[in-house]
Design an enzyme around this catalytic site. Structure first.
Site, PDB file in Angstrom:
ATOM      1  N   CYS A  49      -0.838   3.769  -6.545  1.00  0.00           N
ATOM      2  CA  CYS A  49      -1.661   3.042  -5.588  1.00  0.00           C
ATOM      3  C   CYS A  49      -1.916   1.486  -5.891  1.00  0.00           C
ATOM      4  CB  CYS A  49      -2.985   3.733  -5.799  1.00  0.00           C
ATOM      5  SG  CYS A  49      -4.270   3.003  -4.873  1.00  0.00           S
ATOM      6  N   CYS A  77       0.752  -1.036   0.001  1.00  0.00           N
ATOM      7  CA  CYS A  77       0.061   0.171  -0.082  1.00  0.00           C
ATOM      8  C   CYS A  77       1.000   1.362   0.102  1.00  0.00           C
ATOM      9  CB  CYS A  77      -0.791  -0.032   1.159  1.00  0.00           C
ATOM     10  SG  CYS A  77      -1.876   1.459   1.422  1.00  0.00           S
TER      11      CYS A  77
HETATM   12  N1  DGL Z   1      -4.030   0.282  -2.185  1.00  0.00           N
HETATM   13  C1  DGL Z   1      -3.586   1.633  -1.243  1.00  0.00           C
HETATM   14  C2  DGL Z   1      -2.369   2.397  -1.830  1.00  0.00           C
HETATM   15  O1  DGL Z   1      -1.558   1.825  -2.513  1.00  0.00           O
HETATM   16  C3  DGL Z   1      -4.713   2.496  -0.671  1.00  0.00           C
HETATM   17  C4  DGL Z   1      -5.794   2.936  -1.093  1.00  0.00           C
HETATM   18  C5  DGL Z   1      -7.035   3.440  -0.295  1.00  0.00           C
HETATM   19  O2  DGL Z   1      -7.253   2.627   0.799  1.00  0.00           O
HETATM   20  O3  DGL Z   1      -7.262   4.666  -0.421  1.00  0.00           O
HETATM   21  O4  DGL Z   1      -2.383   3.654  -1.943  1.00  0.00           O
END
Ligand code: DGL
Length: 266
Positions: free
Chosen positions: A185, A75
């Site tokens: 993301c 993440c």
């Molecule tokens: N998948 C996550 C990232 O890489 C977070 C997405 C979220 O929960 O806003 O930032």
């Protein structure tokens, strides 16, 4: 004491981390993975730092009970917080997402890079700092793609809503004149093909998941924790709606079967 035979934890706010899990499994086939997606509380990228830190600490406490040697933050939003500040009392190692420096810097001739990420990640300037430390001429155009995460979590692939969101963000990147787009993301690689198609063949759309998996491999080798032999396994945990999340696992890794658990972090 940490040993080679212990598992590797992989965490995300939701299903996005599956795109990184897929690369990790490919790169490290002998390792055991325990995935945790906090789908009950996604998205994180629109929340306050205090709230995100609290949720991440709860996820790390879950991994304290799982016999892991390392946890990968699949993440970007969590990675912006700084792995060293999250580590604290936990015994396992902690690695965040790669910023894709190697791929981005070699791909961008115009030195103009579009960053598709959450609002939180864009505000952190994490990618900009990493790129300009290597090449000060790089300009990063951060585009908060706030519509993508809820649409991916709801598996709204191929819908008019998704198409409109893709057009909105790619139009903005085209106006900025970038020749590379970094998917900052982990939810966004679910839309890699569509984003690439919309940006056109003169723009390279890059997913840093493979570079992250390479960093993990190097870390394990350096720490003497690399598991070279045997067949690994994967267990998948979510905190929210299991049916929806299991469908996204099948979409992400078709034909694979995994044990699933619903967990509570409270
Ligand atoms: N998948 C996550 C990232 O890489 C977070 C997405 C979220 O929960 O806003 O930032």
């Amino acid at each position: 004491m940490l040993t080679k035979d212990m598992s590797i934890g992989v965490l995300d706010s939701g299903v996005g981390g599956l795109t990184v899990l897929k690369e990790l499994r490919r790169k490290l086939p002998s390792e055991n993975f325990i995935f945790l997606g906090d789908t009950a509380r996604a998205p994180y990228g629109v929340r306050s730092e205090e709230e995100i830190r609290k949720f991440v600490e709860e996820m790390l406490c879950f991994f304290d009970t799982q016999n892991v040697k390392l946890v990968v933050s699949a993440c970007n939003t969590i990675t912006t917080l700084g792995m060293d500040t999250l580590q604290k009392t936990h015994k396992f190692g902690l690695i965040g997402m790669s910023k894709g420096e190697n791929m981005v810097l070699s791909a961008s001739k115009k030195k103009k890079v579009g960053l598709f990420a959450t609002q939180f990640t864009v505000n952190s300037h994490m990618h900009q700092k990493a790129y300009t430390a290597i090449d000060s001429r790089i300009q990063v155009y951060g585009i908060p793609c706030t519509k993508f995460v809820p649409l991916v979590e709801a598996a709204k692939f191929g819908t008019p809503e998704m198409a409109a969101a893709i057009m909105e963000y790619t139009d903005e990147a085209k106006k900025d004149g970038v020749d590379v787009v970094l998917l900052g993301c982990t939810h966004f690689p679910f839309l890699h093909r569509e984003i690439q198609k919309s940006m056109g063949q003169d723009v390279q759309v890059i997913d840093p998941a493979a570079e992250t998996a390479t960093n993990v491999e190097h870390y394990l080798i350096e720490e003497g924790l690399y598991k070279m032999n045997g067949t690994g396994g994967t267990t998948i945990n979510f905190t929210g709606d299991m049916e929806k999340a299991e469908k996204l696992v099948a979409y992400s890794m078709p034909g694979e079967k995994f044990p699933f658990n619903k967990v509570s972090l409270k």
